[in-house]
Design an enzyme around this catalytic site. Structure first.
Site, short mmCIF file in Angstrom:
data_model
loop_
_atom_site.label_atom_id
_atom_site.label_comp_id
_atom_site.label_asym_id
_atom_site.label_seq_id
_atom_site.Cartn_x
_atom_site.Cartn_y
_atom_site.Cartn_z
N ARG A 76 -3.27 -10.05 2.69
CA ARG A 76 -2.26 -10.67 3.55
C ARG A 76 -2.86 -11.75 4.46
O ARG A 76 -2.10 -12.48 5.09
CB ARG A 76 -1.54 -9.62 4.39
N GLY A 87 -10.24 1.93 0.00
CA GLY A 87 -10.89 1.31 1.15
C GLY A 87 -10.53 2.03 2.45
O GLY A 87 -9.41 2.50 2.63
N GLN A 88 -11.50 2.08 3.37
CA GLN A 88 -11.24 2.72 4.67
C GLN A 88 -10.37 1.85 5.56
O GLN A 88 -9.93 2.29 6.61
CB GLN A 88 -12.57 3.02 5.37
N HIS A 127 -11.82 -5.45 -2.44
CA HIS A 127 -11.57 -4.82 -3.74
C HIS A 127 -12.86 -4.79 -4.58
O HIS A 127 -13.14 -3.82 -5.28
CB HIS A 127 -10.51 -5.60 -4.53
N LYS A 135 -11.02 -7.97 5.69
CA LYS A 135 -10.48 -8.68 4.52
C LYS A 135 -9.17 -8.02 4.11
O LYS A 135 -9.06 -6.79 4.10
CB LYS A 135 -11.46 -8.60 3.35
N MET A 156 -3.29 -3.68 -5.64
CA MET A 156 -2.05 -4.45 -5.85
C MET A 156 -2.42 -5.90 -6.17
O MET A 156 -1.60 -6.81 -6.04
CB MET A 156 -1.16 -4.37 -4.61
N LEU A 180 -7.10 -10.14 -5.51
CA LEU A 180 -8.37 -9.49 -5.16
C LEU A 180 -9.20 -10.28 -4.16
O LEU A 180 -9.22 -11.50 -4.19
CB LEU A 180 -9.21 -9.27 -6.43
O1 PAF Z 1 -3.97 0.03 -1.12
C1 PAF Z 1 -3.27 -0.50 -2.01
O2 PAF Z 1 -3.53 -1.60 -2.47
C2 PAF Z 1 -2.05 0.24 -2.51
O3 PAF Z 1 -1.41 0.93 -1.49
C3 PAF Z 1 -2.34 1.16 -3.70
C4 PAF Z 1 -3.28 2.29 -3.33
C5 PAF Z 1 -2.95 0.36 -4.84
C6 PAF Z 1 -1.04 1.80 -4.20
O4 PAF Z 1 -0.12 0.84 -4.60
#
Ligand code: PAF
Length: 272
Positions: free
Chosen positions: A185, A145-146, A35, A182, A28, A31
């Site tokens: 938010r 990510g976990q 990410h 990380k 989303m 970054l």
């Molecule tokens: O983890 C995220 O950033 C979101 O939930 C995803 C997997 C990109 C779906 O919008």
């Protein structure tokens, strides 16, 4: 690196490359190193890396932070390019949801645990957008990510149940030097809240090491962060059920409101 905003343009770029392996990193945006760790893992195993950047409205509840969710596409594209992403797919809401859509994918019982208790529609929105991204990109592998352990478990289940020919690749949580996971938010936290937030991982670790109970850690986290626990619980992983004698993996998961910011974290481990 190319930035594409329409499904048609992305598909046109990918069409001649289909014989090569394609890694998808759904995000989303906004970054951070978490990410970039997904991109690094995708780059290692795939010839092409597609990163989607889309703040998906359907996974936010009515009183959640969809409008205020941090966004900075220019910075994201710079970071993605430096990290070696081949294509950024950054559609707008109309491109992803041109119609209301009358067929829905439901995340099921696993979506009612943990975050699902206070975010009852969240995972339906996640599986909706992830299923769309899988069909749009048709990647060989997809990276998650976990940190979002519940999301990962639900997506793995969706892939299994709906026979998506995609390998789901989990990537370990990336933490700040003081242990805080990380998250996009984290920028919402004030300086004082940020200084207190590492207590979340510290207390999780001490439960996992048998140094305190969940009930004790709940009090400790609230006291140390000034926050309010949404949940702090231990379930079997990845099925997210109450642990039994035959449980092989556990997830110790927490969500805490620090002010208005909801932070999540977890530890997954093998029962020995
Ligand atoms: O983890 C995220 O950033 C979101 O939930 C995803 C997997 C990109 C779906 O919008």
């Amino acid at each position: 690196m190319k930035v594409l905003t329409t499904i048609e343009a992305l598909r046109a770029e990918l069409a001649p490359l289909r014989k090569q392996s394609i890694g998808l990193v759904p995000t989303m945006g906004y970054l951070h190193e978490g990410h970039l760790a997904l991109v690094a893992a995708a780059k290692q195993a795939n010839a092409i890396v597609v990163m989607s950047i889309f703040v998906n409205p359907t996974q936010f509840g009515p009183n959640e932070d969809f409008e205020s969710y941090p966004r900075d596409l220019a910075r994201d594209c710079q970071l993605a390019e430096q990290a070696g992403v081949t294509f950024v797919f950054a559609p707008n809401v109309e491109e992803m949801y041109p119609t209301q859509g009358s067929v829905v994918v439901q995340a099921g019982a696993m979506a009612r645990e943990l975050c699902g208790k206070s975010r009852p529609t969240h995972f339906d929105g996640v599986v909706q957008v992830v299923a769309k991204l899988f069909n749009i990109v048709q990647p060989t592998r997809a990276y998650f990510g976990q940190k979002d352990a519940q999301q990962l478990a639900i997506i793995e289940t969706m892939v299994r149940d709906f026979n998506f020919p995609i390998e789901i690749c989990p990537v370990a949580i990336v933490r700040e030097a003081d242990g805080l996971a990380k998250s996009s938010r984290n920028v919402y936290l004030t300086e004082e809240q940020r200084a207190k937030a590492p207590a979340i991982f510290k207390e999780l670790t001490s439960i996992q090491q048998g140094q305190q109970t969940i009930a004790e850690a709940r009090i400790a986290i609230e006291q140390a962060t000034g926050g309010k626990i949404d949940y702090l619980t231990q379930l079997s992983y990845p099925d997210l059920a109450d642990p039994t004698a035959s449980t092989k993996h556990l997830v110790l998961a927490v969500a805490v409101f620090i002010g208005k910011t909801r932070l999540i974290d977890n530890i997954i481990w093998e029962v020995v």
